[in-house]
Design a protein around this motif. Structure first.
Motif, mmCIF file in Angstrom:
data_model
loop_
_atom_site.group_PDB
_atom_site.id
_atom_site.type_symbol
_atom_site.label_atom_id
_atom_site.label_comp_id
_atom_site.label_asym_id
_atom_site.label_seq_id
_atom_site.Cartn_x
_atom_site.Cartn_y
_atom_site.Cartn_z
ATOM 1 N N THR A 16 0.823 -1.208 0.000
ATOM 2 C CA THR A 16 0.000 0.000 0.000
ATOM 3 C C THR A 16 0.859 1.260 0.000
ATOM 4 O O THR A 16 0.550 2.230 -0.699
ATOM 5 C CB THR A 16 -0.956 0.013 1.203
ATOM 6 O OG1 THR A 16 -0.212 -0.169 2.413
ATOM 7 C CG2 THR A 16 -1.981 -1.085 1.085
ATOM 8 N N ASN A 17 1.945 1.246 0.766
ATOM 9 C CA ASN A 17 2.822 2.424 0.796
ATOM 10 C C ASN A 17 3.556 2.600 -0.524
ATOM 11 O O ASN A 17 3.745 3.734 -0.986
ATOM 12 C CB ASN A 17 3.818 2.309 1.952
ATOM 13 C CG ASN A 17 3.204 2.699 3.287
ATOM 14 O OD1 ASN A 17 3.185 3.861 3.674
ATOM 15 N ND2 ASN A 17 2.676 1.707 3.996
ATOM 16 N N LEU A 18 3.938 1.504 -1.143
ATOM 17 C CA LEU A 18 4.586 1.590 -2.448
ATOM 18 C C LEU A 18 3.603 2.116 -3.490
ATOM 19 O O LEU A 18 3.965 2.952 -4.328
ATOM 20 C CB LEU A 18 5.095 0.200 -2.846
ATOM 21 C CG LEU A 18 5.947 0.108 -4.110
ATOM 22 C CD1 LEU A 18 7.198 0.956 -3.974
ATOM 23 C CD2 LEU A 18 6.327 -1.350 -4.371
ATOM 24 N N ALA A 19 2.360 1.667 -3.413
ATOM 25 C CA ALA A 19 1.339 2.129 -4.357
ATOM 26 C C ALA A 19 1.144 3.638 -4.261
ATOM 27 O O ALA A 19 1.015 4.321 -5.287
ATOM 28 C CB ALA A 19 0.022 1.405 -4.096
ATOM 29 N N MET A 20 1.111 4.153 -3.046
ATOM 30 C CA MET A 20 0.893 5.597 -2.879
ATOM 31 C C MET A 20 2.060 6.416 -3.428
ATOM 32 O O MET A 20 1.876 7.543 -3.884
ATOM 33 C CB MET A 20 0.637 5.907 -1.403
ATOM 34 C CG MET A 20 -0.741 5.442 -0.949
ATOM 35 S SD MET A 20 -1.226 6.021 0.700
ATOM 36 C CE MET A 20 -0.135 5.047 1.729
ATOM 37 N N LYS A 21 3.260 5.843 -3.399
ATOM 38 C CA LYS A 21 4.420 6.550 -3.942
ATOM 39 C C LYS A 21 4.502 6.463 -5.460
ATOM 40 O O LYS A 21 5.091 7.329 -6.105
ATOM 41 C CB LYS A 21 5.703 5.966 -3.331
ATOM 42 C CG LYS A 21 5.976 6.354 -1.889
ATOM 43 C CD LYS A 21 6.408 7.801 -1.777
ATOM 44 C CE LYS A 21 6.778 8.181 -0.344
ATOM 45 N NZ LYS A 21 8.070 7.627 0.086
ATOM 46 N N LEU A 22 3.894 5.427 -6.033
ATOM 47 C CA LEU A 22 4.058 5.182 -7.469
ATOM 48 C C LEU A 22 2.817 5.468 -8.303
ATOM 49 O O LEU A 22 2.882 5.456 -9.536
ATOM 50 C CB LEU A 22 4.481 3.728 -7.689
ATOM 51 C CG LEU A 22 5.820 3.294 -7.080
ATOM 52 C CD1 LEU A 22 6.043 1.805 -7.318
ATOM 53 C CD2 LEU A 22 6.979 4.100 -7.663
ATOM 54 N N ARG A 23 1.672 5.719 -7.665
ATOM 55 C CA ARG A 23 0.415 5.798 -8.403
ATOM 56 C C ARG A 23 0.349 6.967 -9.379
ATOM 57 O O ARG A 23 -0.430 6.912 -10.346
ATOM 58 C CB ARG A 23 -0.757 5.877 -7.422
ATOM 59 C CG ARG A 23 -0.740 7.095 -6.528
ATOM 60 C CD ARG A 23 -1.773 7.004 -5.424
ATOM 61 N NE ARG A 23 -1.693 8.154 -4.526
ATOM 62 C CZ ARG A 23 -2.408 8.266 -3.421
ATOM 63 N NH1 ARG A 23 -3.265 7.324 -3.076
ATOM 64 N NH2 ARG A 23 -2.274 9.343 -2.653
ATOM 65 N N ASN A 24 1.118 8.003 -9.158
ATOM 66 C CA ASN A 24 1.102 9.132 -10.098
ATOM 67 C C ASN A 24 1.874 8.833 -11.368
ATOM 68 O O ASN A 24 1.619 9.421 -12.419
ATOM 69 C CB ASN A 24 1.668 10.385 -9.431
ATOM 70 C CG ASN A 24 0.761 10.926 -8.343
ATOM 71 O OD1 ASN A 24 -0.457 10.749 -8.397
ATOM 72 N ND2 ASN A 24 1.338 11.571 -7.343
ATOM 73 N N LYS A 25 2.822 7.893 -11.277
ATOM 74 C CA LYS A 25 3.668 7.575 -12.422
ATOM 75 C C LYS A 25 3.193 6.324 -13.162
ATOM 76 O O LYS A 25 3.414 6.181 -14.361
ATOM 77 C CB LYS A 25 5.113 7.385 -11.964
ATOM 78 C CG LYS A 25 6.101 7.199 -13.098
ATOM 79 C CD LYS A 25 7.536 7.159 -12.589
ATOM 80 C CE LYS A 25 8.512 6.996 -13.746
ATOM 81 N NZ LYS A 25 9.925 6.950 -13.278
#
Length: 314
Positions: A16-25
């Motif tokens: 979930t934390n990785l998703a929040m960091k990568l979701r814009n890209k």
């Protein structure tokens, strides 16, 4: 156009934390067999979740057909040492067969990049089945890199504080119940890694996947005696700790690199950070001089320990 990125074990803390960091890209998909976790992860991240059982290759094929990933971050795993010792077939099904299934389908579907999430417990001397299963995943992915057009690589780190399998959520539940924390290994030393540090290492691997395909990447980590972490906890929040019987499979120290790996490990510096690279295809020109363990690495000070504890206490 954004690339599609699939995170297995996506309902977990790291996913979930990785998703929040990568979701814009990226177009991020979170996949897990934990349906309740999938729902909560989707609510938290605004990313789509998909049911996935990595031990079932057809489940993986269905998920890949739906999400069409360009990149897979393979974080799905049975992560508890004691559970893996008690239920080794479950650990084998998820960590070994599941990783094999992910690799097979990634090659079948022409996925560009697969990053495996590994652990310091995968290093020699391996003491438990969980560590053995993750070492097998590492070798499986690195061998797959040589036999396909898919870029396979792994990242390896220690305990990610407050993640699934971390001791911190367990301690918190104990503390909330009766202000007493039970510890099985007060004089064990462990590497501790914040979730931000873990996410940053995965991002680094993702951004440099072509350069590090077929390799394992790690980074500098500090360690602490478990009892020192407990003392800081109690100093801040009160309560007490009791020492109980140790768990089967635990070892006193963890090793970032094993004795059989140091000839293949070199370090690089990027963005003011030290990274370690393991390349088993050839011996390093300037290998590291010694094994890096939780015993000989830099130690967390009291304020650093407190900061890690406070990450999940609110």
């Amino acid at each position: 156009m954004k690339k599609n990125l699939l995170i297995t074990g996506g309902s977990g803390f790291l996913g979930t934390n990785l998703a929040m960091k990568l979701r814009n890209k990226y177009n991020v998909f979170l996949a897990s067999r934990n349906q309740r976790g999938n729902y909560e992860a989707s609510q938290k991240t605004s990313c789509e979740s998909i049911p996935l059982d990595v031990s079932n290759i057809n489940s993986i094929r269905d998920v890949f057909a739906y999400s069409k990933p360009n990149i897979v971050v393979h974080a799905a795993a049975t992560k508890f040492v004691d559970i893996s010792e008690k239920f080794p077939f479950e650990c084998s099904d998820v960590n070994i067969l599941g990783s094999s299934n992910i690799a097979r389908v990634a090659v079948e579907k022409g996925v560009k990049t697969v990053i495996g999430i590994s652990t310091d417990k995968a290093t020699q001397p391996i003491k438990n089945f969980y560590g053995f299963s993750k070492a097998t995943m590492e070798k499986l992915f690195l061998a797959s890199n040589s036999n396909s057009k898919t870029n396979f690589l792994c990242v390896r780190y220690g305990n990610v504080a407050w993640s699934t399998g971390s001791v911190f959520p367990i301690w918190k539940k104990m503390f909330e119940k009766n202000k007493t924390i039970l510890t099985t290994g007060p004089y064990m030393r462990r590497f501790f890694f914040s979730i931000d540090e873990a996410v940053d290492l995965v991002k680094f691997a993702l951004e440099n996947s072509r350069n590090f395909s077929g390799k394992i990447i790690s980074t500098e980590m500090k360690s602490s005696l478990i009892i020192d972490v407990l003392k800081v906890w109690i100093k801040k929040y009160g309560g007490k700790y009791n020492i109980v019987k140790s768990r089967k499979g635990d070892r006193d120290d963890e090793f970032l690199f094993g004795f059989n790996e140091i000839d293949y490990v070199y370090k690089i510096k990027k963005n003011n950070k030290i990274y370690y690279v393991i390349d088993f295809n050839k011996k390093a020109k300037n290998p590291i001089k010694k094994i890096i363990s939780s015993k000989n690495t830099k130690k967390l000070n009291e304020s650093e320990i407190l900061k890690i504890i406070q990450l999940g206490m609110h």
